[in-house]
Design a protein around this motif. Structure first.
Motif, mmCIF file in Angstrom:
data_model
loop_
_atom_site.group_PDB
_atom_site.id
_atom_site.type_symbol
_atom_site.label_atom_id
_atom_site.label_comp_id
_atom_site.label_asym_id
_atom_site.label_seq_id
_atom_site.Cartn_x
_atom_site.Cartn_y
_atom_site.Cartn_z
ATOM 1 N N MET A 148 0.833 -1.245 0.061
ATOM 2 C CA MET A 148 -0.037 -0.120 0.043
ATOM 3 C C MET A 148 0.704 1.318 0.231
ATOM 4 O O MET A 148 0.303 2.196 -0.143
ATOM 5 N N LEU A 149 1.869 1.414 0.323
ATOM 6 C CA LEU A 149 3.107 2.499 0.320
ATOM 7 C C LEU A 149 3.895 2.533 -0.836
ATOM 8 O O LEU A 149 4.747 3.478 -0.898
ATOM 9 N N ILE A 150 3.804 1.338 -1.881
ATOM 10 C CA ILE A 150 4.623 1.506 -2.920
ATOM 11 C C ILE A 150 4.251 2.902 -3.738
ATOM 12 O O ILE A 150 3.224 3.207 -4.003
ATOM 13 N N ASP A 151 5.397 3.449 -4.385
ATOM 14 C CA ASP A 151 5.305 4.681 -5.145
ATOM 15 C C ASP A 151 5.655 4.455 -6.815
ATOM 16 O O ASP A 151 6.884 4.189 -6.795
ATOM 17 N N ASN A 152 5.013 4.623 -7.678
ATOM 18 C CA ASN A 152 5.485 4.392 -9.054
ATOM 19 C C ASN A 152 6.080 3.010 -9.320
ATOM 20 O O ASN A 152 7.031 2.907 -9.751
ATOM 21 N N TYR A 153 5.143 2.155 -9.228
ATOM 22 C CA TYR A 153 5.762 0.711 -9.322
ATOM 23 C C TYR A 153 6.030 0.441 -10.854
ATOM 24 O O TYR A 153 5.021 0.436 -11.690
ATOM 25 N N GLN A 154 7.225 -0.202 -10.935
ATOM 26 C CA GLN A 154 7.425 -0.563 -12.106
ATOM 27 C C GLN A 154 8.069 -2.058 -12.526
ATOM 28 O O GLN A 154 8.905 -2.292 -13.342
ATOM 29 N N GLY A 155 7.331 -3.010 -11.621
ATOM 30 C CA GLY A 155 7.782 -4.280 -11.777
ATOM 31 C C GLY A 155 7.484 -5.130 -12.891
ATOM 32 O O GLY A 155 6.506 -4.470 -13.605
ATOM 33 N N GLU A 156 7.751 -6.231 -13.214
ATOM 34 C CA GLU A 156 7.442 -6.794 -14.285
ATOM 35 C C GLU A 156 6.274 -7.870 -14.158
ATOM 36 O O GLU A 156 5.510 -8.257 -14.995
ATOM 37 N N LYS A 157 5.744 -7.793 -12.688
ATOM 38 C CA LYS A 157 4.429 -8.632 -12.380
ATOM 39 C C LYS A 157 3.629 -7.557 -11.781
ATOM 40 O O LYS A 157 4.110 -6.777 -11.014
ATOM 41 N N PRO A 158 2.306 -7.839 -11.971
ATOM 42 C CA PRO A 158 1.367 -6.834 -11.126
ATOM 43 C C PRO A 158 1.483 -7.350 -9.531
ATOM 44 O O PRO A 158 1.840 -8.325 -9.259
ATOM 45 N N LEU A 159 1.149 -6.347 -8.772
ATOM 46 C CA LEU A 159 1.311 -6.650 -7.237
ATOM 47 C C LEU A 159 -0.047 -7.209 -6.667
ATOM 48 O O LEU A 159 -1.188 -7.196 -7.155
ATOM 49 N N ALA A 160 0.128 -8.245 -5.668
ATOM 50 C CA ALA A 160 -1.138 -8.783 -4.911
ATOM 51 C C ALA A 160 -0.783 -8.909 -3.555
ATOM 52 O O ALA A 160 0.317 -8.922 -3.247
ATOM 53 N N VAL A 161 -1.798 -8.868 -2.899
ATOM 54 C CA VAL A 161 -1.669 -9.048 -1.458
ATOM 55 C C VAL A 161 -2.607 -10.237 -0.916
ATOM 56 O O VAL A 161 -4.134 -10.268 -1.583
ATOM 57 N N ILE A 162 -2.618 -11.107 0.049
ATOM 58 C CA ILE A 162 -3.182 -12.097 0.455
ATOM 59 C C ILE A 162 -3.871 -11.904 1.875
ATOM 60 O O ILE A 162 -2.921 -11.553 2.704
ATOM 61 N N THR A 163 -4.949 -12.073 2.108
ATOM 62 C CA THR A 163 -5.767 -11.540 3.498
ATOM 63 C C THR A 163 -6.806 -12.712 3.924
ATOM 64 O O THR A 163 -7.068 -13.295 2.840
ATOM 65 N N PHE A 164 -6.848 -12.769 5.118
ATOM 66 C CA PHE A 164 -7.509 -13.859 5.707
ATOM 67 C C PHE A 164 -8.211 -13.030 6.840
ATOM 68 O O PHE A 164 -7.867 -12.319 7.595
ATOM 69 N N ASP A 165 -9.867 -13.188 6.894
ATOM 70 C CA ASP A 165 -10.501 -12.565 7.888
ATOM 71 C C ASP A 165 -11.042 -13.505 8.880
ATOM 72 O O ASP A 165 -11.133 -14.543 8.735
ATOM 73 N N ASP A 166 -11.111 -13.221 10.283
ATOM 74 C CA ASP A 166 -11.458 -13.948 11.428
ATOM 75 C C ASP A 166 -10.389 -14.455 12.152
ATOM 76 O O ASP A 166 -10.665 -14.431 13.390
ATOM 77 N N GLY A 167 -9.788 -15.467 11.665
ATOM 78 C CA GLY A 167 -8.483 -15.815 12.659
ATOM 79 C C GLY A 167 -9.051 -17.225 12.756
ATOM 80 O O GLY A 167 -8.961 -17.735 13.741
ATOM 81 N N PHE A 168 -9.458 -18.075 11.779
ATOM 82 C CA PHE A 168 -9.684 -19.546 11.830
ATOM 83 C C PHE A 168 -8.480 -20.431 11.895
ATOM 84 O O PHE A 168 -7.225 -19.984 11.417
ATOM 85 N N TYR A 169 -8.493 -21.575 12.876
ATOM 86 C CA TYR A 169 -7.298 -22.261 13.020
ATOM 87 C C TYR A 169 -6.639 -22.931 11.750
ATOM 88 O O TYR A 169 -5.428 -22.968 11.538
ATOM 89 N N ASN A 170 -7.667 -23.148 10.865
ATOM 90 C CA ASN A 170 -7.247 -23.658 9.502
ATOM 91 C C ASN A 170 -6.481 -22.735 8.890
ATOM 92 O O ASN A 170 -5.630 -23.159 7.822
ATOM 93 N N ASN A 171 -6.266 -21.486 8.928
ATOM 94 C CA ASN A 171 -5.491 -20.596 8.436
ATOM 95 C C ASN A 171 -4.165 -20.890 8.831
ATOM 96 O O ASN A 171 -3.042 -20.770 7.836
ATOM 97 N N TYR A 172 -4.032 -21.389 10.038
ATOM 98 C CA TYR A 172 -2.674 -22.199 10.339
ATOM 99 C C TYR A 172 -2.208 -23.630 9.986
ATOM 100 O O TYR A 172 -1.192 -23.893 9.404
ATOM 101 N N SER A 173 -3.432 -24.419 10.165
ATOM 102 C CA SER A 173 -3.020 -25.837 9.948
ATOM 103 C C SER A 173 -3.209 -26.170 8.413
ATOM 104 O O SER A 173 -2.637 -27.197 8.137
ATOM 105 N N LEU A 174 -3.890 -25.315 7.699
ATOM 106 C CA LEU A 174 -4.167 -25.895 6.175
ATOM 107 C C LEU A 174 -3.387 -24.650 5.296
ATOM 108 O O LEU A 174 -2.667 -25.051 4.428
ATOM 109 N N ALA A 175 -3.834 -23.438 5.472
ATOM 110 C CA ALA A 175 -3.171 -22.437 4.643
ATOM 111 C C ALA A 175 -1.834 -21.986 4.843
ATOM 112 O O ALA A 175 -1.075 -22.046 3.873
ATOM 113 N N PHE A 176 -1.477 -22.042 6.042
ATOM 114 C CA PHE A 176 -0.007 -21.642 6.074
ATOM 115 C C PHE A 176 1.020 -22.478 5.659
ATOM 116 O O PHE A 176 2.054 -22.108 5.168
#
Length: 334
Positions: free
Chosen positions: A81-109
């Motif tokens: 969110m603080l990047i200025d004038n991005y010139q990378g070769e690939k688009p930017l992405a961010v991954i988020t999870f809401d709530d805080g389920f345990y499977n975020n740790y046991s499966l996603a992590f």
């Protein structure tokens, strides 16, 4: 459920665009001046007690993460969110999870760690280190457990004979309760428990997809340097559905607890439910007063760096989002 011919044609077109690689090519032509922020909730491996759009199967999640790893530059939310004038070769992405389920740790992590993909998890802190869970998961569990053939609710009757009928009732009730003030919604949940002949209070264990994160799991993920944590209110209350004083308390408590659990300052927040009507400028001011620099909404769309930092847009990735539709979403074509 019948699907219209127009919808079938639309899905065919989407699949063809995704499979052809055209979505990525069009993204490249348009430029990489916006960020793709994807939003998940729970990940599951076995059968769910009752299907819900917030819980994605592990195999589908893996496929989507591999696509992001190959085609995007995935960064932590604060950095992107603080990047200025991005010139990378690939688009930017961010991954988020809401709530805080345990499977975020046991499966996603483990998936994220294998691919070295950073992510942010937003915690509803009341439920951490407990056997309780968020209200909509209680509703899903009660509907799945109920032996009633129908729900008689506020002058109407809803069939509960099949899983599809129960899923439809779940969607209807979730939408209704989200319109209610916090105290009224809690009273509605108690009334629904009686109507369904189920106990509202239940002790969730680690084998449940509704089980929430533990302090130990949060510390391990935080110490990895790959996962950052943000606040998501204390008890997952929709801020606009409670008093300003209560909203302030919910925000302050969740920020304090998130910092304590992660061992790091909490500068990110995600609005519960997150639609434009679920928060306002007063809530944004409270967040700013407590040191929050970035707040994520569920308003759909790509987002621009350094803009609307307290109302960041995201892409909700639905349970049945196959890889071709996912490609369209993350490249900004759907």
């Amino acid at each position: 459920m019948k699907i219209s011919a127009a919808k079938v044609l639309s899905r065919i077109k989407q699949a063809l665009v995704g499979m052809s690689g055209l979505s990525a090519s069009l993204h490249r032509v348009r430029g990489y001046n916006q960020i793709t922020i994807v939003s998940y909730h729970g990940i599951h491996q076995g059968e769910l007690p009752l299907g819900d759009h917030c819980f994605m199967h592990l195999d589908l999640f893996k496929e989507q993460m591999h696509y992001l790893h190959q085609h995007f530059n995935v960064l932590p939310l604060e950095e992107a969110m603080l990047i200025d004038n991005y010139q990378g070769e690939k688009p930017l992405a961010v991954i988020t999870f809401d709530d805080g389920f345990y499977n975020n740790y046991s499966l996603a992590f483990p998936v994220l760690k294998a691919l070295q993909l950073p992510a942010t998890i937003f915690l509803a802190t009341r439920y951490i280190n407990s056997h309780d869970t968020i209200w909509f998961c209680d509703l899903l569990r009660m509907l799945s457990q109920s032996e009633n053939d129908a729900l008689h609710w506020r002058g109407k009757s809803y069939l509960l004979k099949t899983e599809e009928q129960k899923q439809a009732v779940s969607r209807l009730l979730q939408a209704e309760l989200k319109t209610q003030e916090a105290d009224e919604a809690q009273a509605s949940m108690q009334a629904l428990a009686l109507a369904l002949n189920c106990d509202l209070h239940y002790s969730y264990q680690t084998d449940s997809p509704f089980y929430m994160l533990t302090a130990e799991a949060i510390k391990e993920m935080s110490d990895s340097g790959l996962i950052t944590f943000g606040a998501h209110s204390h008890s997952h209350v929709i801020l606009s559905k409670t008093s300003l004083a209560h909203a302030r308390e919910e925000i302050q408590t969740s920020i304090r607890e998130t910092a304590r659990l992660s061992g790091k300052p909490c500068v990110c927040f995600a609005y519960p439910n997150g639609r434009a009507e679920d928060f306002n400028e007063q809530h944004q001011q409270i967040l700013s007063d407590f040191g929050i620099r970035f707040s994520a909404s569920t308003i759909n769309g790509l987002t621009s760096p350094q803009k609307d930092l307290l109302a960041i847009k995201r892409l909700f990735i639905d349970t049945d989002t196959d890889i071709e539709v996912f490609k369209l979403q993350v490249h900004g074509h759907r």
